[in-house]
Design an enzyme around this catalytic site. Structure first.
Site, mmCIF file in Angstrom:
data_model
loop_
_atom_site.group_PDB
_atom_site.id
_atom_site.type_symbol
_atom_site.label_atom_id
_atom_site.label_comp_id
_atom_site.label_asym_id
_atom_site.label_seq_id
_atom_site.Cartn_x
_atom_site.Cartn_y
_atom_site.Cartn_z
ATOM 1 N N ASN A 157 39.487 35.100 29.481
ATOM 2 C CA ASN A 157 40.814 34.455 29.437
ATOM 3 C C ASN A 157 41.161 33.732 30.733
ATOM 4 O O ASN A 157 41.888 32.735 30.716
ATOM 5 C CB ASN A 157 41.904 35.450 29.022
ATOM 6 C CG ASN A 157 42.041 36.628 29.951
ATOM 7 O OD1 ASN A 157 41.137 36.905 30.753
ATOM 8 N ND2 ASN A 157 43.132 37.350 29.850
ATOM 9 N N GLU A 258 40.600 47.215 34.535
ATOM 10 C CA GLU A 258 41.836 46.486 34.208
ATOM 11 C C GLU A 258 41.777 46.241 32.709
ATOM 12 O O GLU A 258 41.064 45.355 32.243
ATOM 13 C CB GLU A 258 41.874 45.201 35.036
ATOM 14 C CG GLU A 258 43.261 44.666 35.210
ATOM 15 C CD GLU A 258 43.557 43.543 34.252
ATOM 16 O OE1 GLU A 258 44.007 43.859 33.121
ATOM 17 O OE2 GLU A 258 43.338 42.381 34.610
ATOM 18 N N CYS A 292 46.477 39.658 29.566
ATOM 19 C CA CYS A 292 46.693 41.112 29.463
ATOM 20 C C CYS A 292 48.135 41.509 29.761
ATOM 21 O O CYS A 292 48.605 42.525 29.266
ATOM 22 C CB CYS A 292 45.806 41.859 30.443
ATOM 23 S SG CYS A 292 44.086 41.535 30.215
ATOM 24 N N GLU A 467 43.797 45.100 41.850
ATOM 25 C CA GLU A 467 43.183 43.848 42.295
ATOM 26 C C GLU A 467 44.232 43.035 43.035
ATOM 27 O O GLU A 467 45.401 43.041 42.659
ATOM 28 C CB GLU A 467 42.658 43.072 41.084
ATOM 29 C CG GLU A 467 41.569 43.852 40.366
ATOM 30 C CD GLU A 467 40.838 43.045 39.304
ATOM 31 O OE1 GLU A 467 41.457 42.209 38.639
ATOM 32 O OE2 GLU A 467 39.625 43.271 39.154
#
Ligand code: SIN
Length: 488
Positions: A157, A258, A292, A467
């Site tokens: 994505n 993640e 997400c 992150e």
């Protein structure tokens, strides 16, 4: 339409292992999600390619970890400069293989570069600690050391940004990397690696193996079973994340996961409704809803529900859907047929259970097989598939609520905990909600949250590890306690 790049050599179609472009074995097709046309063919990696990449990364690790942090930082800064200098080419590659409008493709390049620049700066700040010794005659230290070879498994994505925010901190920390980009979007990552090579990343420090959906398990299993790989960093689905965690147990790798989200977006009766609509447009429809952190469940207070819905529908119905190549497009095709099928299933299930389509609700076959109309549903509830699973598409399901405690319970009633958003102007409510929401990321009166300086990551089934920010570097380091005695 052919892909025209000012630097055609950035369109690479080989593995990159030990500083060499390697065309090993069979290939698989990379397609344009707008048309289904084949753009390129890249190697379909196997366990042999995967092991060769680890051999290279393992051999390169001792020299790279000893390379002074300042020198590693300079290489990363050059990489950042090259990425920005080739923003147009990289933006075109992203848009062509991923489908997002070109303006978003270009924007993603800046977003990716912001992580490389950030971690170039953080490389020189991997400070340890000097600890006051509890007994005489000792000096005690906590040193930060790179974890070793890192396997990065990245999603489709954000094909540039997710690579950057995994690889840049790994290299900054002194780790070496083997990477497997998503099968839908390998070209962007290969171009980024070509620029990393130009920036001076030494052979073996960064390796990339491409593989089809069918062959990916073979590549990843080779890395999971290899004790030389000391960390896995993964962005993707929760079932795959759990599989990686289970399979990493035998070699006890460090993990950053993640994973999926199911973000609530709550609009209280005291919210600035225009701002809330803007926030939802940014958070929900960016990248066609394939994010997400995208709101998946929209809770609107009964007192403002109808006004909010009308404002939202006006904005959503005006969104221009079309191929990335059309400058007017604001929403491109979904990534593939599976993605469109899921979105359609969610809308049909919601309608069958009593939801009403306020706008959209169907595929757009006149544009192509992978297009879905931006959609707003009213009357959504917790039993619907769109409330239970991540839709990952341009669908905003609205649910009416009337009580703060009730909406907090509903928002948290999910195994996931990546992002949560709410709009309110009541300062006491704001802090109650910020505390009560079970999420790694909370947006208050704001829909666009990600930034290189911020820690990005989830709780519960959305995974662990962070992150970006200083925490993003720490995820690639371990702490070594060193004690020297007999000093008196
Ligand atoms: C993601 O969808 O995993 C990343 C989204 C972002 O960085 O905003």
């Amino acid at each position: 339409m052919p892909l025209t790049l000012s630097r055609p050599d950035l369109q690479r179609t080989a593995h990159f292992i030990a500083g060499e472009w390697q065309n090993l074995g069979p290939t698989f097709d990379v397609t344009d999600p707008a048309t289904g046309a084949v753009i390129a063919q890249v190697p379909d990696g196997d366990s042999q390619a995967a092991r060769a990449a680890v051999d290279a990364a393992h051999a390169a690790f001792p020299a790279w970890r000893k390379t002074p942090a300042k020198q590693r930082a300079q290489i990363l800064k050059r990489w950042n400069d090259l990425v920005l200098a080739h923003q147009e080419d990289l933006g075109r590659l992203i848009s062509r293989e991923q489908g997002k409008p070109l303006a978003e493709g270009r924007g993603e390049v800046s977003y990716a570069a912001s992580y490389i620049e950030w971690f170039a700066e953080e490389a020189t700040r991997a400070n340890g600690e000097v600890i006051p010794a509890p007994v005489p005659g000792r000096r005690m230290f906590a040193l930060k050391e790179p974890v070793g070879v890192v396997a990065a498994i990245t999603p489709w994505n954000f094909p540039a940004a997710m690579i950057a925010r995994k690889i840049a901190p790994a290299l900054a920390a002194g780790c070496t990397v083997v990477c497997k980009p998503a099968e839908d979007t390998p070209l962007t990552s290969l171009a980024l690696v070509a620029l990393a090579q130009e920036a001076g990343v030494p052979p073996g420090v960064l390796n990339i193996v491409t593989a089809s959906r069918e062959r990916t398990p073979e590549v990843v299993d080779a890395w999971l079973d290899d004790a030389r790989v000391r960390k896995i960093t993964f962005t993707g689905s929760t079932p795959v994340g759990k599989h990686l965690a289970r399979r990493s147990a035998d070699t006890l790798k460090k993990l950053s996961l993640e994973l999926g989200g199911n973000a609530p977006f709550i609009v209280f009766e005291d919210a600035d409704l225009e701002a809330a609509v803007e926030g939802l447009m940014a958070a929900k429809f960016r990248n066609g809803g394939q994010t997400c952190v995208c709101p998946n469940r929209v809770f609107v207070h009964a007192a403002v529900h109808d006004r909010f819905a009308a404002l939202l529908v006006a904005r959503v119905a005006a969104l221009q859907v079309g191929p990335a190549s059309d400058p007017a497009s604001q929403i491109g095709p979904m990534i593939n047929a599976r993605a469109v099928e899921k979105i359609e299933r969610h809308v049909q299930d919601a309608v069958a259970r009593g939801a009403v389509v306020l706008t959209g609700g169907t595929r757009l076959p006149a544009l192509g097989a992978n297009y879905f109309a931006p959609t707003v549903l009213a009357g959504a509830d917790a039993t619907m598939a769109c409330a239970l699973e991540e839709t990952f598409g341009p669908v905003a399901p609205l649910t009416r609520f009337s009580d703060e405690a009730e909406v907090i319970a509903q928002a948290n009633d999910t195994p996931f905990g990546l992002a949560a958003y709410f709009y309110s102007r009541d300062v006491r409510r704001i802090w109650r909600l910020a505390d009560a929401l079970e999420a790694g990321i909370v947006g208050i009166n704001e829909g666009a949250l990600a930034a290189e300086a911020a820690p990005f990551g989830g709780v519960k089934d959305s995974g662990y590890g962070r992150e970006g920010s200083v925490h993003g570097l720490d995820d690639y380091l371990h702490t070594k306690y060193v004690c020297q005695g007999q000093l008196d």
